[in-house]
Design a protein around this motif. Sequence first.
Motif, PDB file in Angstrom:
ATOM      1  N   GLY A 403       0.784  -1.227   0.000  1.00  0.00           N
ATOM      2  CA  GLY A 403       0.000   0.000   0.000  1.00  0.00           C
ATOM      3  C   GLY A 403       0.816   1.276   0.000  1.00  0.00           C
ATOM      4  N   GLU A 404       2.147   1.210   0.030  1.00  0.00           N
ATOM      5  CA  GLU A 404       2.958   2.430   0.026  1.00  0.00           C
ATOM      6  C   GLU A 404       2.725   3.208  -1.276  1.00  0.00           C
ATOM      7  OE1 GLU A 404       5.255  -0.582   2.501  1.00  0.00           O
ATOM      8  OE2 GLU A 404       4.325  -0.571   0.507  1.00  0.00           O
ATOM      9  N   ARG A 405       2.755   4.532  -1.153  1.00  0.00           N
ATOM     10  CA  ARG A 405       2.522   5.398  -2.298  1.00  0.00           C
ATOM     11  C   ARG A 405       3.633   6.449  -2.344  1.00  0.00           C
ATOM     12  NH1 ARG A 405      -2.900   4.756  -3.923  1.00  0.00           N
ATOM     13  NH2 ARG A 405      -2.844   6.712  -5.118  1.00  0.00           N
ATOM     14  N   ASN A 419       2.019  -0.132  -8.839  1.00  0.00           N
ATOM     15  CA  ASN A 419       1.712   0.432 -10.154  1.00  0.00           C
ATOM     16  C   ASN A 419       2.947   1.039 -10.802  1.00  0.00           C
ATOM     17  OD1 ASN A 419      -0.978  -0.281 -10.070  1.00  0.00           O
ATOM     18  ND2 ASN A 419      -1.659   1.660  -9.207  1.00  0.00           N
ATOM     19  N   LEU A 420       3.765   1.703 -10.004  1.00  0.00           N
ATOM     20  CA  LEU A 420       4.972   2.317 -10.556  1.00  0.00           C
ATOM     21  C   LEU A 420       5.965   1.256 -11.034  1.00  0.00           C
ATOM     22  CD1 LEU A 420       5.446   5.207  -7.971  1.00  0.00           C
ATOM     23  CD2 LEU A 420       4.835   5.444 -10.392  1.00  0.00           C
ATOM     24  N   PHE A 421       6.123   0.183 -10.253  1.00  0.00           N
ATOM     25  CA  PHE A 421       7.001  -0.892 -10.688  1.00  0.00           C
ATOM     26  C   PHE A 421       6.505  -1.502 -12.003  1.00  0.00           C
ATOM     27  CE2 PHE A 421       8.578  -1.600  -6.155  1.00  0.00           C
ATOM     28  CZ  PHE A 421       9.877  -1.201  -6.449  1.00  0.00           C
ATOM     29  N   GLN A 422       5.203  -1.707 -12.099  1.00  0.00           N
ATOM     30  CA  GLN A 422       4.643  -2.274 -13.323  1.00  0.00           C
ATOM     31  C   GLN A 422       4.853  -1.334 -14.506  1.00  0.00           C
ATOM     32  OE1 GLN A 422       0.605  -2.994 -12.122  1.00  0.00           O
ATOM     33  NE2 GLN A 422       1.019  -5.085 -11.427  1.00  0.00           N
ATOM     34  N   GLU A 423       4.658  -0.043 -14.273  1.00  0.00           N
ATOM     35  CA  GLU A 423       4.840   0.938 -15.346  1.00  0.00           C
ATOM     36  C   GLU A 423       6.280   0.974 -15.836  1.00  0.00           C
ATOM     37  OE1 GLU A 423       4.918   5.507 -14.881  1.00  0.00           O
ATOM     38  OE2 GLU A 423       2.822   4.992 -15.314  1.00  0.00           O
ATOM     39  N   PRO A 427      10.607  -6.407 -13.138  1.00  0.00           N
ATOM     40  CA  PRO A 427      10.090  -7.749 -12.813  1.00  0.00           C
ATOM     41  C   PRO A 427       9.844  -7.908 -11.321  1.00  0.00           C
ATOM     42  CG  PRO A 427      11.957  -7.887 -14.313  1.00  0.00           C
ATOM     43  CD  PRO A 427      11.888  -6.464 -13.855  1.00  0.00           C
ATOM     44  N   ALA A 428       8.914  -8.773 -10.980  1.00  0.00           N
ATOM     45  CA  ALA A 428       8.509  -8.940  -9.582  1.00  0.00           C
ATOM     46  C   ALA A 428       9.676  -9.318  -8.692  1.00  0.00           C
ATOM     47  CB  ALA A 428       7.403  -9.995  -9.492  1.00  0.00           C
ATOM     48  N   TRP A 429      10.604 -10.162  -9.203  1.00  0.00           N
ATOM     49  CA  TRP A 429      11.692 -10.624  -8.344  1.00  0.00           C
ATOM     50  C   TRP A 429      12.762  -9.567  -8.112  1.00  0.00           C
ATOM     51  CZ3 TRP A 429      10.599 -12.461 -13.197  1.00  0.00           C
ATOM     52  CH2 TRP A 429      11.525 -12.202 -14.207  1.00  0.00           C
ATOM     53  N   LYS A 430      12.665  -8.406  -8.824  1.00  0.00           N
ATOM     54  CA  LYS A 430      13.618  -7.312  -8.594  1.00  0.00           C
ATOM     55  C   LYS A 430      13.063  -6.262  -7.629  1.00  0.00           C
ATOM     56  CE  LYS A 430      16.343  -7.414 -12.857  1.00  0.00           C
ATOM     57  NZ  LYS A 430      16.814  -6.593 -14.009  1.00  0.00           N
ATOM     58  N   ARG A 431      11.848  -6.469  -7.162  1.00  0.00           N
ATOM     59  CA  ARG A 431      11.198  -5.445  -6.345  1.00  0.00           C
ATOM     60  C   ARG A 431      11.496  -5.586  -4.858  1.00  0.00           C
ATOM     61  NH1 ARG A 431       5.221  -5.853  -9.293  1.00  0.00           N
ATOM     62  NH2 ARG A 431       6.027  -5.692 -11.437  1.00  0.00           N
ATOM     63  N   PHE A 444      12.612   7.488  -0.544  1.00  0.00           N
ATOM     64  CA  PHE A 444      13.314   7.010  -1.737  1.00  0.00           C
ATOM     65  C   PHE A 444      13.049   5.522  -1.919  1.00  0.00           C
ATOM     66  CE2 PHE A 444      17.095   4.966  -3.595  1.00  0.00           C
ATOM     67  CZ  PHE A 444      17.219   5.667  -4.790  1.00  0.00           C
ATOM     68  N   VAL A 445      12.879   5.120  -3.193  1.00  0.00           N
ATOM     69  CA  VAL A 445      12.678   3.712  -3.535  1.00  0.00           C
ATOM     70  C   VAL A 445      13.649   3.354  -4.657  1.00  0.00           C
ATOM     71  CG1 VAL A 445      11.068   1.946  -4.335  1.00  0.00           C
ATOM     72  CG2 VAL A 445      10.240   3.847  -2.914  1.00  0.00           C
ATOM     73  N   PRO A 446      14.569   2.426  -4.442  1.00  0.00           N
ATOM     74  CA  PRO A 446      15.449   2.003  -5.534  1.00  0.00           C
ATOM     75  C   PRO A 446      14.645   1.570  -6.751  1.00  0.00           C
ATOM     76  CG  PRO A 446      16.227   1.094  -3.454  1.00  0.00           C
ATOM     77  CD  PRO A 446      14.893   1.734  -3.163  1.00  0.00           C
ATOM     78  N   LEU A 447      15.159   1.907  -7.931  1.00  0.00           N
ATOM     79  CA  LEU A 447      14.568   1.619  -9.235  1.00  0.00           C
ATOM     80  C   LEU A 447      13.429   2.570  -9.587  1.00  0.00           C
ATOM     81  CD1 LEU A 447      14.400  -2.300  -9.076  1.00  0.00           C
ATOM     82  CD2 LEU A 447      16.241  -0.895  -9.984  1.00  0.00           C
ATOM     83  N   LEU A 448      12.915   3.325  -8.602  1.00  0.00           N
ATOM     84  CA  LEU A 448      11.840   4.285  -8.873  1.00  0.00           C
ATOM     85  C   LEU A 448      12.269   5.722  -8.643  1.00  0.00           C
ATOM     86  CD1 LEU A 448       8.716   2.481  -7.344  1.00  0.00           C
ATOM     87  CD2 LEU A 448       9.506   2.495  -9.726  1.00  0.00           C
TER      88      LEU A 448
END
Length: 484
Positions: A403-405, A419-423, A427-431, A444-448
């Motif tokens: 639920g983090e936004r 949603n941001l990861f999907q956009e 891949p799921a295993w990198k999240r 801060f979120v790595p990859l985002l």
Amino acid sequence: MTQLSDIHADRLVLEAVGAVFSASTTGLDAGSQTRVAVAFSGGVDSAVLLDAAVRVAGPARCLALHVHHGLSPHADQWLAHCENFARERGIAFAAQRVEVPRDAGVSIEAAARDARYRALDALCAQHGVATLWLAQHADDQAETVLLQLLRGAGLPGLAAMAPEHLPSGASVTRVRPFLHLLRAQLVQVAQARGLSWIEDESNADTRYARNALRHDVLPALGVTFPGFRDALARTAAHAASAQRLLDALARIDLDAAAREDGAALAHDVLLAFDDERALNLLRYWMRLRGLPAASTARLSDALRQLREVGAAHNLRVDHAGHALRSYDGQIYWEAGDSTEAADETALAPRPVSQMKWQGESIWRLPQWRGTFVFVDATADDPFALPASVLAAAPLIARSRSGGERMRVSAQGPGRTLKNLFQEQRVPAWKRDVPLLFVGDTLLFVPLLGVNRGAWEPASSTSGTTATAAERYLRIEWREDLTIA
């Protein structure tokens, strides 16, 4: 007294070496000063090769390379012998010591061979040599073909050793001038030339498959089938020719299926092929990616799973420290083993870490196998944030709880991480990455990237506002290097 047979054998050796030096494919024309490296174990085969190379091209164009495995109690003596042999002939000499791993399920022969080639390639790169000569001969070729037949190998195995070969991913061409000569002929030349060589006591140990063939099987074959070496050499040549055709087909199929510069394959394109063609493409693709060959059973099982799961995201097939993964219609090979989560629903929370930031440039997180790095930046850097934000409250690194936004642009809306990861097609295993909070606010979120809602005035959250003379920093997440 020199025998006519000695003269004949010596002429064959010099002709073999001279042909390689003059061949256009090696780039070594008669006037070139390009050097070649000779893999010099000190045994009779490599001694004859090094001696002949010096006689044909001169010592200035030769480099003797020796690998010290440490497997024999005589290894230090062999190193000294090889160095003296080269020095007496004015040949440059280099050596490297290696540790041969004793991994379960891997033969000591295979482990030593892999370690030897890695060391030889590294020495060639160190000395700026692009061609490595190896002293394997017709008897070695026959042994290799028989071993591969007995193991049920496919065409790449039956093709055995090529006279000239640039391994996938390597920068050093391997050349074998003696593949058409018998070991007996090399011994004959060595004795006539008065060369000294060493005998590896392990070559007499018939517990090793190759030695068993050499001492027990090949002599018996020679009695009934005296031409077996030539026949097996022809088998290797036929297999190599057939494999080249299969590789040509695989290149055509790869052009159709490749995504991301060959790092991924399109799931639907691969599965449109029949099993034999798809397996051929998978084998070729794995070679290009530098992966060890997989058994037919393992690859067939991987293809079966790919057909069954369709475009599902949670496929994993482990092989040689890597995993075949399927995500978003694409197929990847990634480093990792089965201890890593296959999808985000299987992720276990990591221990929470906390730090009061006081200007540190790094924050190491062992449980995540990585480090947050804080780099000075300018205010117009879209990925930078004010330093005052970092100091406003304790920094907390923790796993996703759901639920983090975050807001990735100044005026944009808050959106869920999922949603941001999907956009971003992550891949799921990198999240499975650490979320960085300042107090209770996601930062801060790595990859985002950074959450603008943590400090931008336009945000409805209670963030921190930067001053005009503020110092700005960019946050980076750097994973630990993985040694394969």
